[in-house]
Motif scaffolding. Structure first.
Motif, PDB file in Angstrom:
ATOM      1  N   UNK A 240       0.842  -1.188   0.000  1.00 32.86           N
ATOM      2  CA  UNK A 240       0.000   0.000   0.000  1.00 32.86           C
ATOM      3  C   UNK A 240       0.874   1.234   0.000  1.00 32.86           C
ATOM      4  N   UNK A 241       0.437   2.221  -0.758  1.00 27.80           N
ATOM      5  CA  UNK A 241       1.172   3.473  -0.829  1.00 27.80           C
ATOM      6  C   UNK A 241       0.463   4.491   0.063  1.00 27.80           C
ATOM      7  N   UNK A 261      -5.597  12.025  -6.801  1.00 31.01           N
ATOM      8  CA  UNK A 261      -5.606  11.226  -8.027  1.00 31.01           C
ATOM      9  C   UNK A 261      -4.224  10.631  -8.244  1.00 31.01           C
ATOM     10  N   UNK A 262      -4.213   9.442  -8.871  1.00 31.00           N
ATOM     11  CA  UNK A 262      -2.942   8.766  -9.119  1.00 31.00           C
ATOM     12  C   UNK A 262      -3.065   7.914 -10.379  1.00 31.00           C
ATOM     13  N   UNK A 269      -5.081   7.396 -18.006  1.00 29.44           N
ATOM     14  CA  UNK A 269      -6.028   8.227 -17.285  1.00 29.44           C
ATOM     15  C   UNK A 269      -5.794   8.126 -15.784  1.00 29.44           C
ATOM     16  N   UNK A 270      -6.135   9.217 -15.084  1.00 29.13           N
ATOM     17  CA  UNK A 270      -5.975   9.262 -13.636  1.00 29.13           C
ATOM     18  C   UNK A 270      -7.134   8.534 -12.950  1.00 29.13           C
ATOM     19  N   UNK A 271      -6.846   8.001 -11.789  1.00 32.73           N
ATOM     20  CA  UNK A 271      -7.877   7.455 -10.902  1.00 32.73           C
ATOM     21  C   UNK A 271      -8.112   8.469  -9.787  1.00 32.73           C
ATOM     22  N   UNK A 272      -9.384   8.910  -9.614  1.00 33.99           N
ATOM     23  CA  UNK A 272      -9.713   9.985  -8.673  1.00 33.99           C
ATOM     24  C   UNK A 272     -10.365   9.436  -7.412  1.00 33.99           C
ATOM     25  N   UNK A 273      -9.972  10.023  -6.282  1.00 35.55           N
ATOM     26  CA  UNK A 273     -10.626   9.773  -4.991  1.00 35.55           C
ATOM     27  C   UNK A 273     -11.025  11.129  -4.442  1.00 35.55           C
ATOM     28  N   UNK A 286       0.843  -2.096  -7.336  1.00 27.59           N
ATOM     29  CA  UNK A 286       1.663  -3.203  -7.804  1.00 27.59           C
ATOM     30  C   UNK A 286       3.123  -2.779  -7.735  1.00 27.59           C
ATOM     31  N   UNK A 287       3.927  -3.610  -7.106  1.00 27.48           N
ATOM     32  CA  UNK A 287       5.297  -3.214  -6.798  1.00 27.48           C
ATOM     33  C   UNK A 287       6.145  -2.979  -8.041  1.00 27.48           C
ATOM     34  N   UNK A 288       5.828  -3.593  -9.148  1.00 35.99           N
ATOM     35  CA  UNK A 288       6.657  -3.485 -10.338  1.00 35.99           C
ATOM     36  C   UNK A 288       6.348  -2.234 -11.161  1.00 35.99           C
ATOM     37  N   UNK A 289       5.392  -1.431 -10.710  1.00 40.78           N
ATOM     38  CA  UNK A 289       5.015  -0.239 -11.447  1.00 40.78           C
ATOM     39  C   UNK A 289       5.438   1.025 -10.705  1.00 40.78           C
ATOM     40  N   UNK A 290       5.607   2.102 -11.482  1.00 40.23           N
ATOM     41  CA  UNK A 290       5.934   3.402 -10.930  1.00 40.23           C
ATOM     42  C   UNK A 290       4.666   4.252 -10.910  1.00 40.23           C
ATOM     43  N   UNK A 291       4.486   5.052  -9.821  1.00 42.07           N
ATOM     44  CA  UNK A 291       3.237   5.776  -9.623  1.00 42.07           C
ATOM     45  C   UNK A 291       3.481   7.279  -9.540  1.00 42.07           C
TER      46      UNK A 291
END
Length: 431
Positions: A240-241, A261-262, A269-273, A286-291
């Protein structure tokens, strides 16, 4: 009998017509006259009061008479008062209407009385353009504008609120290229209240020419635009980030919420909260991806009109985030070069392949042309056997020409002289 009935019908027709006229006259006399002595008084450019006197012949119905007033046929108000005070921004002509009506007898309506206020004088194009105000922090507001057709004018701003007696001048201007283009408001430095509507006037003059005044009505609760938050930390715990940030605008906690958003390096596209109450949030990754992460403040509807501020700067998670960016730039540079080299190679290869698959066809006209132009060879060709008549052009022989030095030329000359005298044979042997 016929002669008697005809006069009776005419009499009945006249009787009902007269009755109708009497009824219409009574209804017309019941219409309430318009109010009298309608006047307007201007306390300042934003505070206008209209007053009037009751209509004639309404003393008997004084307790039943109300008044309806409107501005430009809008904002209708009904009450017993003989005056109406209005706060507004006068940028266009205003038409005020008032009439009396009887609340005890709905059939009795009144006539309108009218009065107008002219628009401010001056050329409309000389007035300031794109005026807007923003509250970026509690008690702090910036109002900005763009100059009109004559930007060299010296603009001045004045403001007023209902708790103030007179117009107040701006004490801190925002200057750009030597021209006033805004005003900064702060509750600790100026007499203004962020909880009340602010009425603003911008005018100016220079060289005996005047700018058309611009009036504006600003509700502080509808122009809030908080500063972007500052993301302080991004940490990873159990896939978790966790993101934390600090609010840079000092508004009450109950008035502010946050949006986050991230997206990863693959998503477009961005994911909004939305609607985050506390300045922190966590989400699965996911650990293999950059955010990439952004946060903004939102002024909620409990304290005024809902509005959102600007997004914060993008924050990356992971050390390889910068590497991905560099790789992306390298790909953008190298890819066109690779495509160009491949295109050139393909063109060269296709040219050679064309020669291999489609060799050039010889021209038979050249063969017969050479054959007929050479004398004697056509005769030899015709004397051959019929089955062997193949023309072979005579091979051209190139005879080199040697250039001798001057001494060799002299020797040749002496040799030719000896040959003419009869001693040529011995000379040939000597040569």
């Amino acid at each position: 009998m016929y002669r008697i009935r005809r006069p009776m019908g005419l009499v009945m027709f006249c009787f009902f017509g007269l009755l109708l006229m009497i009824t219409w006259a009574e209804s017309y006399t019941d219409k309430i006259p318009a109010p009298r002595n309608l006047t307007s008084s201007i306390k300042n450019p934003f505070d206008v009061t209209w007053s009037w006197s009751p209509p004639d012949a309404v003393a008997a119905d004084k307790g039943c008479i109300k008044y309806e007033s409107s501005l430009n046929s809008k904002n209708h108000v009904r009450n017993f008062s003989l005056s109406r005070e209005v706060y507004f921004a006068l940028n266009d002509e205003i038409h005020f209407h008032v009439k009396a009506f009887n609340i005890c007898d709905s059939s009795k309506d009144g006539e309108w009385a009218n009065i107008s206020l002219p628009a401010p004088p001056g050329d409309v194009e000389s007035s300031v353009k794109h005026f807007q105000c923003v509250i970026y922090e509690e008690g702090c507001m910036n109002c900005t504008w763009q100059p009109g057709t004559k930007p060299h004018f010296a603009y001045s701003l004045y403001y007023w609120q209902t708790n103030l007696g007179e117009l107040q001048p701006c004490s801190e201007y925002i200057v750009s290229d030597g021209v006033r283009q805004g005003c900064h408001f702060h509750e600790s430095k100026q007499l203004w209240n962020a909880s009340r509507i602010v009425y603003i006037l911008v005018n100016g003059s220079q060289d005996y020419a005047e700018v058309r005044p611009f009036h504006s009505e600003v509700d502080p609760h509808t122009i809030v635009k908080p500063y972007p938050p500052n993301i302080t930390s991004i940490t990873l715990k159990e896939n978790k980030l966790f993101v934390e940030w600090a609010e840079t605008s000092h508004f009450p906690t109950c008035c502010i919420a946050f949006d986050l958003r991230y997206k990863d390096s693959i998503l477009r596209h961005w994911k909004d909260i939305t609607g985050i109450k506390d300045p922190k949030f966590s989400f699965d990754i996911e650990l293999k991806k950059k955010y990439m992460v952004q946060v903004r403040s939102q002024y909620n509807g409990y304290c005024g009109s809902k509005s959102s501020g600007e997004w914060s700067e993008v924050k990356h998670y992971g050390e390889a985030a910068e590497t991905d960016r560099t790789l992306y730039i390298i790909v953008l540079i190298v890819a066109p070069l690779v495509v160009a080299a491949a295109a050139i190679t393909l063109l060269v290869y296709l040219k050679r392949l064309q020669i291999y698959l489609l060799p050039p066809i010889p021209d038979p006209g050249k063969l017969f042309k050479d054959m007929f132009e050479r004398n004697g060879e056509i005769l030899n060709w015709t004397m051959q056997a019929k089955e062997c008549q193949i023309f072979i052009p005579k091979e051209e022989v190139c005879i080199p020409v040697l250039v001798e030095v001057e001494q060799e030329l002299e020797c040749i000359s002496d040799y030719q002289s000896l040959k003419r005298t009869g001693t040529g044979k011995g000379s040939e042997e000597l040569l």
